[in-house]
Design a protein around this motif. Structure first.
Motif, PDB file in Angstrom:
ATOM      1  N   VAL A 149      -1.394  -8.330  -0.223  1.00  0.00           N
ATOM      2  CA  VAL A 149      -1.886  -9.167   0.868  1.00  0.00           C
ATOM      3  C   VAL A 149      -1.815  -8.349   2.157  1.00  0.00           C
ATOM      4  N   ARG A 191     -11.568 -10.561   0.018  1.00  0.00           N
ATOM      5  CA  ARG A 191     -10.798 -10.398  -1.210  1.00  0.00           C
ATOM      6  C   ARG A 191     -11.597  -9.490  -2.132  1.00  0.00           C
ATOM      7  N   SER A 237      -6.853 -10.983   1.966  1.00  0.00           N
ATOM      8  CA  SER A 237      -6.211 -11.536   3.151  1.00  0.00           C
ATOM      9  C   SER A 237      -5.745 -12.949   2.830  1.00  0.00           C
ATOM     10  N   PRO A 238      -4.816 -13.497   3.601  1.00  0.00           N
ATOM     11  CA  PRO A 238      -4.378 -14.880   3.334  1.00  0.00           C
ATOM     12  C   PRO A 238      -5.528 -15.881   3.399  1.00  0.00           C
ATOM     13  N   ILE A 262       3.365  -8.101   0.340  1.00  0.00           N
ATOM     14  CA  ILE A 262       2.891  -8.733   1.572  1.00  0.00           C
ATOM     15  C   ILE A 262       3.176  -7.774   2.717  1.00  0.00           C
TER      16      ILE A 262
END
Length: 809
Positions: free
Chosen positions: A411, A479, A504-505, A533
Motif C-alpha cells: 500500500v 491499483r 493506494s488506499p 504499508i
C-alpha cells in the motif's frame, strides 16, 4: 436510392420465408430481404459461416455496436447484410455445429480442456451477453449520428480492420475473459486514456498460460531454485531457511485460542541503529535477539537471483567504506532486513521522504521479491514432482498455496511510489550475465504511472520535505497486479493471477466496496502473506478510514473458490488461520495513536511484533526563529472519546473569550481535524463572529479572498485546517495571534506555522501570542513538539495550573 435495412423476424422450427441463422442464445432469426443495394457489394456469407472480404472498405461506416459484434463473432450481424434489389426466394440455412460462428455456443456445451484449475475458471467467463438486438430499435437515431461521425475516419479505420481481421477473431473471446477479470480486480485502470493502448496491451492472452503457476514447471537453465534444491537437500539447510520455517510451522488450536485469551508478553531491546525496540508476542514467550554482525547474503537465505543483483541495486546507498568491506546493506537496512527476514511484524516510525525513505523502500522490496520467488519456485518444483507421481496417490506434501494467488500487498499513497517500487522489482530480477527480464505492459505502465516531462511545476517556493513527498505523479487512485514467474514479469495482471498487488488506499476501497453494494470484491485479500504499508502518515492526510476498511477485510475466507485446487491449499488457509501467519510491515514518518492502534490491534503474527519506540531527541519548537511566547493549556478528559467534546467546550469557555476583543485581531486558529473544523466554523457562524476560513476543499478564489481579508484586518479570525497546509503550504501573512486547537500531526508543522509571523512595524513582536491546547492523550505529539535538549539535559515543559509559559528553546 435510399437503402432499406433488412427486417428481423423471429421464427420457429420448420421452413419459413427468408434466410435463417442461429444467434448465440439458439433463437432462429429470419432475415426477410428487401430493397436494393445500388453498389452491389457487402458482407457475403459462405456455408460454413466465414465471410468474404468486401470489395470496398466499409468498416469505417459501422456503428460501435456493429464493430463490437464484428470483433466478438468475427463477422457482421446478419441484420445489416446488404442485398441486391431483386426478390429472392427464402432459404433455410443451417450452420454447422463446428463452424467459427457457433464456436462460442459449442464451447459452452463441450467439455473444457483439462489444462488447469485456473483455466477452468476462465472458461466460465467466455459468454458475454449480446444486448445489441434489444437496443437496435431504441438507438437507431443514436447510431446514425455515430455513423456520420465515424465516417470521416472510415478509410483509415477500414484499413486497420482489414489488416488486423484475423487477429481480432482470435482475440475476440479472450478479450471478454481478460476485461472481465480486469474490471473485477483492476477496474480503475481499464478506463485509461486510449493513447496508452490499454485494451490492446492488456489482452495478451499468451501471458495467461505463461504466468500460470499450475501449468508451468521449473526451467532447468535458470538454475535458480534447482541449485537451492541441491544445496538444501540436507535437513539442516531446509530448517534454517526463514521462509520455510515460517510457512511450514503448524499451529495448534490450543495456541490459537491462547492468542486471543492471553495478553502479549513484552521485552525491550536496544539496537545500535534502530535504537529502542519493543518486542511483543502472545503465542510464544519473546526472546532477545540481536542483528547479525556481518550481513552475509548466503546466511540470509536469499533467492539465488537476488544474491547477484542486490549489491548492484543497493550500491547507491552504500558508503565507500561499506563497499570496500563488501557489505551489501547500510546499517539501517541491515537491522530492518534482519527483522523482516525473520517474518516478524515491524513498525518503523522514523521513515522520512528526505532522509532514509529510499533505503527503507529498497529493503522491503528485496524482502517481498525474495518471498515471491521462493513461494513460486516451491509451487513449480512441486508441479514437476506431481507430474512424475502416479495419479492415484494423494500427498499432503504438495500443499504450497493459499486460497487465492496474491501473496504480497503493498500500500503506497501515490502513483510515483508505485512506479519506484516496480522499478526496484525489475532491477532486482535483472541479471548481468543474462538478458534483461521480459516485462509485459511496461510502456503502458510508464505512461500511466510516470510524470509528464513537459509539465513544469509551479514556480513557488516550498519546503524540501514537500518537494520530496509530492514528487512525480501524485494521483492517489490506482491499483495494479504484478505477476512474477521465472525470468518474466507481467504488469496489469488480473488480481487472481497476480503475486503482488500495489495499490493506494482509495484504489482498494473502491473495489472492496461497502456492505450492501452489488459490485464488490475482496476475495483476493484472503491469502495475503506479507502486508506492507508505506508512508502511513500520508494516509492520515488522505482518509484513514480506508486503511481501517482494508484491515477489516484482510485474510477472510473467500466467498467463491476462484478455481483453486484444494489439494494444494495449505491447512493454515483452510482453517482460516491466515492472519496468524501474515507479516505486517508498517513504515511512517511519525508516531500517531491511530497508526499505533493498527499495529497493536490488527497484527496477529505468531512470530511477534517489533516496534521502534525512540524518544524524540529534540522538539520542533527549537526550530522557531521568531521571538514568540508559547502558552500550553491543558484540558481534562476522562477518555480518548470524550476528549473531542471536552476540547471544544474548553475552547469556547476558556480560550475564545480572551480573543474576542478587537485588539486581539489577526488570529489564526490551526485545526488538524476536518470534523473539528466544521464544528468550529458552524459555531462561529451561529455566534456571528467576524471570521473567514480555509480548508482543503476551498476553491482558489476563496483562498485568495480569505487571505486578503485576513491580511487587511477585515476578518478578525482565520480558521485554518492542517490538511490544507499539508497539500498547499501557503504562507499566511498578517498573523499576530496563534491558537493551536490541537497539536499538529507533523511536529515540524508547529515551527512552520509559528515562523509565518513577520513583523511589519518595530515593537510589534511584543504583542504576539501563541496558545496550544492539549490533553494527556496528546503525549506523543507534545513530546515531538516540546522536547528540548539544554546543555545535555532533556527537559519536557509541562505547564502547571493548566497554564504554562515556555520561551523558544
Amino acid at each position: 436510392m435510399q437503402r432499406e435495412r433488412p427486417e428481423l423476424i423471429p421464427t420457429h422450427s420448420g421452413p419459413a420465408e427468408g434466410s435463417d441463422l442461429r444467434d448465440r442464445e439458439g433463437l432462429r432469426l429470419t432475415v426477410k430481404r428487401r430493397g436494393a443495394d445500388p453498389r452491389g457489394c457487402g458482407w457475403s456469407r459462405s456455408a460454413m459461416g466465414k465471410r468474404k472480404p468486401p470489395r470496398h472498405p466499409l468498416v469505417g461506416s459501422l456503428s460501435k455496436k456493429q464493430k463490437k459484434h464484428l470483433k466478438e463473432f468475427g463477422e457482421a450481424h446478419p441484420f445489416y447484410d446488404k442485398v441486391s434489389g431483386r426478390e429472392e426466394t427464402t432459404e433455410i440455412c443451417e450452420l454447422s455445429e463446428n463452424s467459427d460462428h457457433s464456436s462460442a455456443e459449442s464451447d459452452g456445451e463441450s467439455e473444457p480442456e483439462q489444462v488447469s484449475v485456473y483455466h477452468k475458471l476462465l472458461a466460465t467467463f467466455k459468454t458475454v451477453p449480446d444486448s445489441n438486438n434489444e437496443e437496435d430499435d431504441e438507438n437507431e437515431s443514436e447510431e446514425s449520428g455515430e455513423e456520420s461521425q465515424e465516417g470521416e475516419d472510415g478509410d483509415h479505420t477500414a484499413g486497420e480492420e482489414d489488416e488486423n481481421d484475423v487477429q481480432d477473431q482470435k482475440e475476440a473471446k479472450d478479450t471478454a475473459k481478460q476485461m472481465l477479470g480486469q474490471e473485477q480486480a483492476d477496474g480503475a485502470d481499464t478506463s485509461s486514456d486510449p493513447k496508452h493502448g490499454a485494451i490492446e496491451e492488456f489482452t495478451d492472452v499468451k501471458h495467461e498460460s505463461e504466468f500460470s503457476l499450475e501449468t508451468n514447471f521449473m526451467v532447468e537453465e535458470s538454475g535458480d531454485y534447482n541449485a537451492d534444491e541441491r544445496e538444501s537437500s540436507s535437513s539442516v539447510m531446509v530448517s534454517e531457511d526463514p521462509f520455510k520455517q515460517h510457512m511450514n510451522k503448524e499451529l495448534e488450536e490450543k495456541e490459537i485460542g491462547n492468542h486471543s485469551a492471553r495478553s502479549k508478553s513484552t521485552i525491550q531491546l536496544k539496537w545500535p541503529t534502530l535504537g529502542q525496540l519493543v518486542f511483543s508476542s502472545s503465542l510464544q514467550q519473546p526472546r532477545t535477539f540481536k542483528p547479525d554482525k556481518e550481513a552475509d547474503l548466503k546466511q540470509l537465505h536469499l533467492h539465488k537471483t537476488l544474491e547477484s543483483t542486490w549489491p548492484k541495486v543497493n550500491s547507491q546507498f552504500l558508503s565507500k567504506l561499506t563497499k570496500q568491506n563488501n557489505h551489501p546493506f547500510t546499517l539501517l537496512q541491515k537491522e530492518l532486513f534482519c527483522i523482516m527476514n525473520q517474518y516478524k511484524d515491524l513498525f518503523y516510525p522514523e521513515r522520512t521522504a528526505l532522509g532514509n525513505g529510499e533505503e527503507v523502500r529498497h529493503a522491503y522490496c528485496l524482502h517481498a521479491v525474495n518471498h515471491i520467488l521462493k513461494a513460486n519456485a516451491q509451487v513449480l518444483s512441486n508441479n514437476a514432482k506431481r507430474r512424475d507421481q502416479k495419479p492415484a496417490i494423494d500427498n499432503d506434501d504438495f500443499r504450497d498455496q493459499g486460497l487465492t494467488r496474491p501473496k504480497v500487498l503493498i500500500v503506497v499513497p501515490f502513483r510515483e511510489s508505485a512506479l519506484r517500487v516496480v522499478q526496484i522489482f525489475i532491477s532486482l530480477l535483472e541479471s548481468e550475465s543474462k538478458k534483461q527480464i521480459d516485462v509485459s505492459n511496461k510502456k503502458r505502465f510508464k505512461g500511466e504511472f510516470g510524470s509528464d516531462p513537459d509539465e513544469k511545476p509551479p514556480n513557488l517556493k516550498r519546503p524540501e520535505d514537500y518537494e520530496a513527498v509530492f514528487a512525480g505523479n501524485i494521483d492517489d487512485h490506482f491499483r495494479i497486479g504484478v505477476a512474477v514467474l521465472q525470468k518474466s514479469m507481467r504488469l496489469y495482471a488480473p488480481f487472481y493471477s497476480s503475486d503482488i498487488i500495489i495499490a493506494s488506499p482509495l484504489g482498494l476501497r473502491t473495489i472492496i466496496g461497502a456492505e450492501g453494494e452489488k459490485k464488490r470484491d475482496f476475495d483476493f485479500l484472503s491469502s495475503i502473506e506479507i502486508l506492507i504499508i508505506d508512508q502511513a502518515d500520508v494516509y492520515l492526510m488522505q482518509n484513514w478510514e480506508h486503511i481501517l476498511h482494508l484491515m477489516n477485510h484482510l485474510n477472510l475466507l473467500p466467498l467463491e473458490s476462484h478455481g483453486v485446487d484444494f489439494s494444494r491449499v495449505r491447512m493454515l488457509n483452510l482453517n482460516n488461520w491466515s492472519k496468524y501467519y501474515r507479516q505486517t510491515l508498517l513504515f511512517s514518518a511519525l508516531q500517531d495513536p491511530q497508526i499505533n492502534s493498527i499495529f497493536n490491534k490488527n497484527c496477529f503474527n505468531y512470530r511477534g511484533q517489533v516496534a521502534v519506540r525512540n524518544v524524540p531527541s529534540i522538539g520542533s519548537i527549537s526550530h522557531v526563529v521568531v521571538q514568540l511566547p508559547h502558552v500550553f493549556r491543558r484540558l481534562e478528559a476522562e477518555s480518548s472519546i470524550s476528549v473531542i467534546d471536552a476540547r471544544f467546550q474548553f475552547f469556547i469557555d476558556k480560550v475564545l473569550p480572551e480573543y474576542r476583543d478587537a485588539i486581539m485581531s489577526h488570529t489564526l486558529i490551526y485545526i488538524p481535524s476536518y470534523f473539528d473544523y466544521v464544528r468550529l466554523r458552524n459555531y462561529f457562524k451561529k455566534e456571528e463572529l467576524n471570521f473567514t476560513h480555509i480548508c482543503e476543499y476551498t476553491k482558489r478564489s476563496g483562498i485568495s479572498r480569505a487571505r486578503q481579508f485576513f491580511l487587511k484586518g477585515e476578518k478578525q479570525f482565520l480558521i485554518f485546517t492542517e490538511r490544507f497546509h499539508f497539500y498547499k503550504r501557503y504562507l499566511i501573512r498578517g498573523i499576530r495571534n496563534l491558537i493551536f486547537y490541537e497539536l499538529p500531526t507533523y511536529p515540524h508543522f508547529y515551527s512552520e506555522v509559528c515562523n509565518m509571523l513577520t513583523a511589519t512595524a518595530s515593537g510589534e513582536e511584543a504583542t504576539w501570542t501563541c496558545t496550544v491546547i492539549y490533553s494527556k492523550y496528546d503525549a506523543q505529539k507534545l513530546a515531538a513538539v516540546a522536547f528540548c535538549i539544554l546543555e545535555g539535559v532533556t527537559v519536557l515543559v509541562v505547564p502547571e495550573w493548566q497554564r504554562g509559559f515556555m520561551p523558544s528553546c
